[in-house]
Design a protein around this motif. Structure first.
Motif, PDB file in Angstrom:
ATOM      1  N   ARG A 103       0.797  -1.221   0.000  1.00  0.00           N
ATOM      2  CA  ARG A 103       0.000   0.000   0.000  1.00  0.00           C
ATOM      3  C   ARG A 103       0.829   1.270   0.000  1.00  0.00           C
ATOM      4  O   ARG A 103       0.372   2.312  -0.446  1.00  0.00           O
TER       5      ARG A 103
ATOM      6  N   GLU B 292      -0.077   7.552  11.160  1.00  0.00           N
ATOM      7  CA  GLU B 292      -0.525   7.344   9.787  1.00  0.00           C
ATOM      8  C   GLU B 292      -1.074   5.930   9.607  1.00  0.00           C
ATOM      9  O   GLU B 292      -2.150   5.718   9.068  1.00  0.00           O
ATOM     10  N   ARG B 293      -0.297   4.977  10.093  1.00  0.00           N
ATOM     11  CA  ARG B 293      -0.690   3.574   9.983  1.00  0.00           C
ATOM     12  C   ARG B 293      -1.967   3.312  10.786  1.00  0.00           C
ATOM     13  O   ARG B 293      -2.845   2.580  10.353  1.00  0.00           O
TER      14      ARG B 293
ATOM     15  N   GLU C 250      -4.940   4.552   9.001  1.00  0.00           N
ATOM     16  CA  GLU C 250      -5.251   3.651   7.899  1.00  0.00           C
ATOM     17  C   GLU C 250      -6.002   2.419   8.403  1.00  0.00           C
ATOM     18  O   GLU C 250      -7.026   2.026   7.859  1.00  0.00           O
TER      19      GLU C 250
ATOM     20  N   THR D  84      -9.574   3.295   9.570  1.00  0.00           N
ATOM     21  CA  THR D  84     -10.531   3.645   8.526  1.00  0.00           C
ATOM     22  C   THR D  84     -10.770   2.466   7.584  1.00  0.00           C
ATOM     23  O   THR D  84     -11.648   2.523   6.741  1.00  0.00           O
ATOM     24  N   GLN D  85      -9.988   1.395   7.757  1.00  0.00           N
ATOM     25  CA  GLN D  85     -10.246   0.187   6.974  1.00  0.00           C
ATOM     26  C   GLN D  85     -11.367  -0.638   7.599  1.00  0.00           C
ATOM     27  O   GLN D  85     -11.912  -1.539   6.976  1.00  0.00           O
TER      28      GLN D  85
ATOM     29  N   PHE E 264      -3.355  12.617   5.454  1.00  0.00           N
ATOM     30  CA  PHE E 264      -4.013  11.309   5.342  1.00  0.00           C
ATOM     31  C   PHE E 264      -5.386  11.465   4.673  1.00  0.00           C
ATOM     32  O   PHE E 264      -5.736  10.723   3.758  1.00  0.00           O
TER      33      PHE E 264
ATOM     34  N   ARG F  73      -6.784   9.968   1.156  1.00  0.00           N
ATOM     35  CA  ARG F  73      -7.972   9.109   1.106  1.00  0.00           C
ATOM     36  C   ARG F  73      -9.017   9.637   0.127  1.00  0.00           C
ATOM     37  O   ARG F  73      -9.640   8.889  -0.604  1.00  0.00           O
TER      38      ARG F  73
END
Ligand code: GDP
Ligand code: MN
Length: 399
Positions: A53, A289-290, A293, A296-297, A325, A329
């Motif tokens: 990703r 950041e991770r 991610e 929001t997944q 971010f 997105r």
């Protein structure tokens, strides 16, 4: 402790699990002596997943591009971790990707076989389809076939997947491992299978019995990076609120307040406190950041409460990570909607509404930045909780 992908693949090769010809790359100019024919895939060798990703996996067609891509990957930290080596591997033409794993379930003290036809980088999709078989008694190939059948496979493909599972299980037992994972197992149009990525977790307490594994791990220098090892903890299946904090105490307190106020958390994530980590500003940025991610997944998360206390970096720096971010997105979403407008609302790329509370310096600047990004920013934890509940209620009404 985990092995790197190229080390895991060495074990796969010894066990007869199909892997592609590959070469370890210690510096970009090693690519000039590459013996694998192009096209080739270059892969960052770091301990964290999700490299695909963020640009840690690149396909190249010739030496010039390969050297340039290698330079880029060597200089690309993934969750704060720079790769020391890359893996160059022949490209594989997969039209399907499966997930397979053998894992030790400590609560039932038995190995479990896991499999999904939806492997690859979309973790949620893999989870939705995940099948499992508990190895309750002495292992026999029957367990592997049962899993392959549960995955919905038939014929030769069922047999070849079962045979790989069997070899993964043998490796798991022989080396006293905690986890053997193949994600993805590439399936070619002619239904040939290939382990495209591998993860092996070694049981540290069993290392004395496995000097060869111990030697592999000795070369690792774990102090130089701080990956986000935590995953979101799932709460209520019908919850809509996600909670992202740094530090276990802050996470739990935030969670309690949300529950007391009548909110239903879907999941929470602690991206790591500043005291228990050998923290660096870059590490915090990467983990945030991770974390964003990952949160929001998770499809259920419709409202995300971010509650961070930072002394490492000023709040406006945190705000920058959040706005970058979101921008990224939104671009991704536009990309998707241009192709298939109908997928916009239901997909994993959906952006939750965000409430942010930051404690630290430069909070006013952070506020301005986040206000422009359509994020609700509040000063106190009480306000953050109240706003989150209001948003969650309106989301529930509208769905
Ligand atoms: P991860 O993102 O860290 O899990 O890294 P992976 O090794 O799983 O790579 C990410 C994605 O790149 C995979 O899901 C595949 O879609 C793709 N990929 C990796 N290696 C190959 C390869 O050799 N051939 C092809 N076609 N795709 C690959
Ligand atoms: Mn993978």
């Amino acid at each position: 402790m985990d092995l790197l992908e190229y080390q895991a693949k060495e074990l796969f090769r010894e066990m007869g699990i199909p892997v592609l010809p590959s070469q370890r790359i210690d510096r970009p100019k090693d690519l000039k002596g590459l013996t694998i024919p192009y096209p080739v895939v270059l892969k960052s060798q770091v301990y964290i997943g999700g490299r695909g990703r963020v640009g840690g996996v690149r396909f190249v067609e010739n030496t010039i591009d390969a050297v340039a891509a290698a330079q880029t990957i060597f200089n690309l930290p993934i969750m704060g971790e720079y790769p020391k080596v890359l893996l160059a591997e022949a490209k594989y033409n997969a039209d399907r990707e499966f997930y397979l794993a053998v894992v030790l379930n400590r609560s039932i003290r038995r190995p479990v076989l896991l499999g999904s036809q939806q492997g690859g980088i979309d973790v949620q999709a893999a989870m939705d389809q995940m099948q499992h078989v508990i190895v309750e008694r002495e292992f026999s190939p029957y367990y592997a076939r049962r899993l392959a059948l549960k995955m919905g496979l038939q014929g030769d493909l069922m047999i070849s997947v079962a045979s790989i599972l069997e070899k993964m299980y043998r490796l798991f037992v022989q080396k006293d491992l905690d986890l053997v994972e193949i994600n993805p197992l590439g399936v070619s149009p002619s239904e040939a299978v290939m382990a495209l990525d591998g993860k092996v977790t070694v049981n540290d307490d069993a290392l004395a019995r496995h000097p060869s594994l111990a030697a592999l791990l000795e070369t690792q220098d774990k102090a130089s990076f701080e990956p986000l090892t935590e995953l979101p903890v799932m709460m209520e299946a019908d919850g809509q609120i996600g909670i992202l904090c740094n530090g276990a105490g802050l996470t739990m307190a935030t969670m309690d307040l949300i529950c007391q106020a009548g909110g239903k958390p879907a999941s929470f994530l602690n991206i790591g406190g500043e005291t228990q980590w050998n923290s660096s500003p870059d590490g915090l940025r990467q983990r945030l950041e991770r974390g964003l991610e990952l949160m929001t997944q998770t499809r259920q998360v419709r409202v995300l409460l971010v509650n961070l206390v930072s002394s490492l970096i000023p709040c406006d720096e945190i705000a920058k990570v959040i706005t970058a971010f979101l921008r990224h997105r939104i671009r991704e979403l536009r990309g998707v909607s241009e192709i298939r407008p109908d997928t916009l609302i239901t997909h994993t790329l959906r952006i939750p509404q965000m409430v942010v509370r930051l404690v630290g310096s430069e909070c006013d600047r952070a506020k301005t930045q986040l206000a422009n990004a359509q994020v609700t920013i509040v000063d106190t934890l009480d306000d953050a909780v109240a706003q989150t509940i209001v948003l969650a209620k309106s989301v529930a009404r509208n769905s």
